[in-house]
Write a protein that holds these residues in place. Structure first.
Motif, PDB file in Angstrom:
ATOM      1  N   HIS A  34       0.833  -1.200   0.000  1.00 14.32           N
ATOM      2  CA  HIS A  34       0.000   0.000   0.000  1.00 14.32           C
ATOM      3  C   HIS A  34       0.869   1.252   0.000  1.00 14.32           C
ATOM      4  O   HIS A  34       1.511   1.579   1.002  1.00 14.32           O
ATOM      5  N   GLU A  35       0.919   1.930  -1.137  1.00 10.24           N
ATOM      6  CA  GLU A  35       1.711   3.153  -1.267  1.00 10.24           C
ATOM      7  C   GLU A  35       0.878   4.365  -0.857  1.00 10.24           C
ATOM      8  O   GLU A  35      -0.239   4.554  -1.343  1.00 10.24           O
ATOM      9  N   LEU A  36       1.424   5.185   0.023  1.00  5.99           N
ATOM     10  CA  LEU A  36       0.703   6.357   0.506  1.00  5.99           C
ATOM     11  C   LEU A  36       0.724   7.464  -0.536  1.00  5.99           C
ATOM     12  O   LEU A  36       1.781   7.888  -0.999  1.00  5.99           O
ATOM     13  N   ARG A  37      -0.479   7.915  -0.893  1.00  5.48           N
ATOM     14  CA  ARG A  37      -0.630   9.030  -1.830  1.00  5.48           C
ATOM     15  C   ARG A  37      -1.794   9.901  -1.372  1.00  5.48           C
ATOM     16  O   ARG A  37      -2.880   9.386  -1.085  1.00  5.48           O
ATOM     17  N   VAL A  38      -1.571  11.197  -1.333  1.00  2.00           N
ATOM     18  CA  VAL A  38      -2.636  12.113  -0.937  1.00  2.00           C
ATOM     19  C   VAL A  38      -3.571  12.343  -2.118  1.00  2.00           C
ATOM     20  O   VAL A  38      -3.220  12.101  -3.279  1.00  2.00           O
ATOM     21  N   ASN A  39      -4.794  12.811  -1.812  1.00  2.00           N
ATOM     22  CA  ASN A  39      -5.750  13.119  -2.869  1.00  2.00           C
ATOM     23  C   ASN A  39      -5.475  14.506  -3.456  1.00  2.00           C
ATOM     24  O   ASN A  39      -4.484  15.153  -3.112  1.00  2.00           O
ATOM     25  N   SER A  40      -6.339  14.954  -4.335  1.00  2.00           N
ATOM     26  CA  SER A  40      -6.129  16.236  -5.015  1.00  2.00           C
ATOM     27  C   SER A  40      -6.120  17.420  -4.042  1.00  2.00           C
ATOM     28  O   SER A  40      -5.555  18.469  -4.351  1.00  2.00           O
ATOM     29  N   ALA A  41      -6.728  17.213  -2.866  1.00  2.00           N
ATOM     30  CA  ALA A  41      -6.750  18.281  -1.866  1.00  2.00           C
ATOM     31  C   ALA A  41      -5.539  18.210  -0.933  1.00  2.00           C
ATOM     32  O   ALA A  41      -5.414  19.030  -0.018  1.00  2.00           O
ATOM     33  N   GLY A  42      -4.683  17.214  -1.147  1.00  2.61           N
ATOM     34  CA  GLY A  42      -3.486  17.099  -0.324  1.00  2.61           C
ATOM     35  C   GLY A  42      -3.697  16.353   0.974  1.00  2.61           C
ATOM     36  O   GLY A  42      -2.902  16.508   1.917  1.00  2.61           O
ATOM     37  N   HIS A  43      -4.755  15.545   1.047  1.00  4.49           N
ATOM     38  CA  HIS A  43      -5.069  14.810   2.280  1.00  4.49           C
ATOM     39  C   HIS A  43      -5.341  13.338   1.964  1.00  4.49           C
ATOM     40  O   HIS A  43      -5.337  12.906   0.803  1.00  4.49           O
ATOM     41  N   PHE A  44      -5.626  12.548   3.039  1.00  8.62           N
ATOM     42  CA  PHE A  44      -5.946  11.138   2.905  1.00  8.62           C
ATOM     43  C   PHE A  44      -7.426  10.896   3.192  1.00  8.62           C
ATOM     44  O   PHE A  44      -8.057  11.643   3.950  1.00  8.62           O
ATOM     45  N   LYS A  46      -9.746   9.170   5.241  1.00  6.53           N
ATOM     46  CA  LYS A  46      -9.619   8.524   6.546  1.00  6.53           C
ATOM     47  C   LYS A  46     -10.359   7.195   6.605  1.00  6.53           C
ATOM     48  O   LYS A  46      -9.829   6.197   7.108  1.00  6.53           O
ATOM     49  N   ILE A  47     -11.567   7.139   6.085  1.00  2.00           N
ATOM     50  CA  ILE A  47     -12.366   5.916   6.138  1.00  2.00           C
ATOM     51  C   ILE A  47     -11.726   4.808   5.307  1.00  2.00           C
ATOM     52  O   ILE A  47     -11.574   3.669   5.753  1.00  2.00           O
ATOM     53  N   ALA A  48     -11.312   5.154   4.095  1.00  2.00           N
ATOM     54  CA  ALA A  48     -10.710   4.157   3.209  1.00  2.00           C
ATOM     55  C   ALA A  48      -9.396   3.635   3.775  1.00  2.00           C
ATOM     56  O   ALA A  48      -9.123   2.427   3.721  1.00  2.00           O
ATOM     57  N   GLU A  49      -8.584   4.522   4.336  1.00  2.00           N
ATOM     58  CA  GLU A  49      -7.302   4.105   4.887  1.00  2.00           C
ATOM     59  C   GLU A  49      -7.492   3.187   6.088  1.00  2.00           C
ATOM     60  O   GLU A  49      -6.785   2.179   6.240  1.00  2.00           O
ATOM     61  N   LYS A  50      -8.444   3.498   6.940  1.00  2.00           N
ATOM     62  CA  LYS A  50      -8.693   2.632   8.105  1.00  2.00           C
ATOM     63  C   LYS A  50      -9.223   1.273   7.668  1.00  2.00           C
ATOM     64  O   LYS A  50      -8.866   0.240   8.253  1.00  2.00           O
ATOM     65  N   ASN A  51     -10.056   1.270   6.648  1.00  2.00           N
ATOM     66  CA  ASN A  51     -10.590  -0.007   6.160  1.00  2.00           C
ATOM     67  C   ASN A  51      -9.485  -0.899   5.610  1.00  2.00           C
ATOM     68  O   ASN A  51      -9.571  -2.129   5.670  1.00  2.00           O
ATOM     69  N   ASN A  52      -8.435  -0.281   5.077  1.00  2.00           N
ATOM     70  CA  ASN A  52      -7.299  -1.055   4.585  1.00  2.00           C
ATOM     71  C   ASN A  52      -6.578  -1.790   5.717  1.00  2.00           C
ATOM     72  O   ASN A  52      -5.931  -2.817   5.485  1.00  2.00           O
ATOM     73  N   LEU A  53      -6.692  -1.257   6.922  1.00  2.00           N
ATOM     74  CA  LEU A  53      -5.945  -1.788   8.065  1.00  2.00           C
ATOM     75  C   LEU A  53      -6.735  -2.757   8.932  1.00  2.00           C
ATOM     76  O   LEU A  53      -6.148  -3.622   9.592  1.00  2.00           O
ATOM     77  N   ARG A  54      -8.046  -2.627   8.958  1.00  2.00           N
ATOM     78  CA  ARG A  54      -8.861  -3.316   9.959  1.00  2.00           C
ATOM     79  C   ARG A  54      -8.726  -4.833   9.946  1.00  2.00           C
ATOM     80  O   ARG A  54      -8.684  -5.471  11.003  1.00  2.00           O
ATOM     81  N   ALA A  72       7.783  13.103   6.053  1.00  2.00           N
ATOM     82  CA  ALA A  72       6.604  13.866   6.488  1.00  2.00           C
ATOM     83  C   ALA A  72       5.306  13.215   6.013  1.00  2.00           C
ATOM     84  O   ALA A  72       4.267  13.335   6.672  1.00  2.00           O
ATOM     85  N   LEU A  73       5.354  12.508   4.890  1.00  2.00           N
ATOM     86  CA  LEU A  73       4.153  11.862   4.362  1.00  2.00           C
ATOM     87  C   LEU A  73       3.581  10.849   5.350  1.00  2.00           C
ATOM     88  O   LEU A  73       2.360  10.773   5.527  1.00  2.00           O
ATOM     89  N   LEU A  74       4.449  10.079   5.996  1.00  2.00           N
ATOM     90  CA  LEU A  74       3.974   9.105   6.972  1.00  2.00           C
ATOM     91  C   LEU A  74       3.420   9.810   8.210  1.00  2.00           C
ATOM     92  O   LEU A  74       2.388   9.400   8.760  1.00  2.00           O
ATOM     93  N   LYS A  75       4.073  10.869   8.639  1.00  2.00           N
ATOM     94  CA  LYS A  75       3.588  11.635   9.798  1.00  2.00           C
ATOM     95  C   LYS A  75       2.214  12.227   9.497  1.00  2.00           C
ATOM     96  O   LYS A  75       1.305  12.182  10.351  1.00  2.00           O
ATOM     97  N   GLN A  76       2.019  12.764   8.298  1.00  2.00           N
ATOM     98  CA  GLN A  76       0.725  13.313   7.924  1.00  2.00           C
ATOM     99  C   GLN A  76      -0.344  12.220   7.933  1.00  2.00           C
ATOM    100  O   GLN A  76      -1.456  12.434   8.422  1.00  2.00           O
ATOM    101  N   TRP A  77      -0.002  11.057   7.383  1.00  2.00           N
ATOM    102  CA  TRP A  77      -0.948   9.937   7.335  1.00  2.00           C
ATOM    103  C   TRP A  77      -1.357   9.525   8.733  1.00  2.00           C
ATOM    104  O   TRP A  77      -2.550   9.328   9.018  1.00  2.00           O
TER     105      TRP A  77
END
Length: 231
Positions: A34-44, A46-54, A72-77
């Motif tokens: 799972h490669e971390l990439r922000v959306n067009s607004a520069g954010h993640f 939250k619901i989709a990312e948590k579902n990836n982990l559950r 910084a990308l991991l810290k933001q995530w």
């Protein structure tokens, strides 16, 4: 066991290390890359990312050491995805850290060029795991990948795959069984040199059985010594 590798890299497309590690997990059935990439607004999301982990048993944070910390990308995530209530569903999950270094590991110690241990630099992840009730795995370190030769790369691939798939405190027998299963999987998909692979598997299994028998004999001798009070 289900594992997810969360990859945070400031220049992912340029990283030969990450390309190599991604290829290493391509044939692992229970590992998600799972490669971390922000959306067009520069954010993640939250619901989709948590579902990836559950539904994962093991979560791996993978990144290059970047100015003595994670990018910084991991810290933001982490800041955007997790909150105080997550301890309820993250408890008993395992957290692993895969960190790549551009200089030798020996520099990260007292008396080394950096003068500080790598485990100390990454200690915030220890606090993160402790707060959320997660089990922290030992660090997996990729040291100066671009300077490694082919043999070292092969060893790295095996160690990395075992880190992702085997139990946190695996023993010699589990490691041997892992190798046997990989050979069997290779045989199922291989069309060339099948006879050579079968011979290797047969010899490997035979040696494993011999080592197991020897181990049992040693344990029996030890029990007899304990019983009879031999030194």
């Amino acid at each position: 066991m289900e594992t997810i590798v969360v990859v945070a890299h400031p220049r992912l497309e340029d990283s030969g290390t990450q390309r190599f590690l991604k290829e290493a997990v391509s044939d692992l059935n229970y590992v998600v890359w799972h490669e971390l990439r922000v959306n067009s607004a520069g954010h993640f999301d939250k619901i989709a990312e948590k579902n990836n982990l559950r539904d994962k048993d093991r979560i791996i944070f993978q990144f290059p050491l970047y100015w003595y910390s994670a990018p910084a990308l991991l810290k933001q995530w982490i800041d955007e995805i997790f909150d105080m209530t997550d301890a309820a569903w993250l408890q008993k999950k395992e957290l692993g850290i895969v960190v790549s270094l551009g200089q030798p590991l020996r520099e990260y110690r007292l008396g080394g060029r950096e003068g500080i241990a790598l485990s100390e630099l990454l200690s915030p992840f220890k606090a993160f795991a402790k707060y959320l009730g997660m089990t922290l795995m030992p660090l997996f370190i990729v040291e100066q990948f671009s300077y490694q030769n082919e043999k070292q790369h092969q060893k790295l691939m095996i160690n990395y795959q075992q880190f992702l798939e085997l139990p946190r405190a695996f023993d010699f027998d589990q490691k041997q069984r892992w190798f046997e299963n990989k050979l069997k999987q290779k045989l199922e998909t291989c069309s060339e040199n099948k006879g050579d692979l079968e011979k290797i598997l047969e010899e490997f299994t035979e040696r494993h059985d011999q080592l197991s028998d020897l181990k049992n004999e040693i344990n029996l001798i030890r029990r007899k010594d304990d019983y009879y009070g031999e030194p």
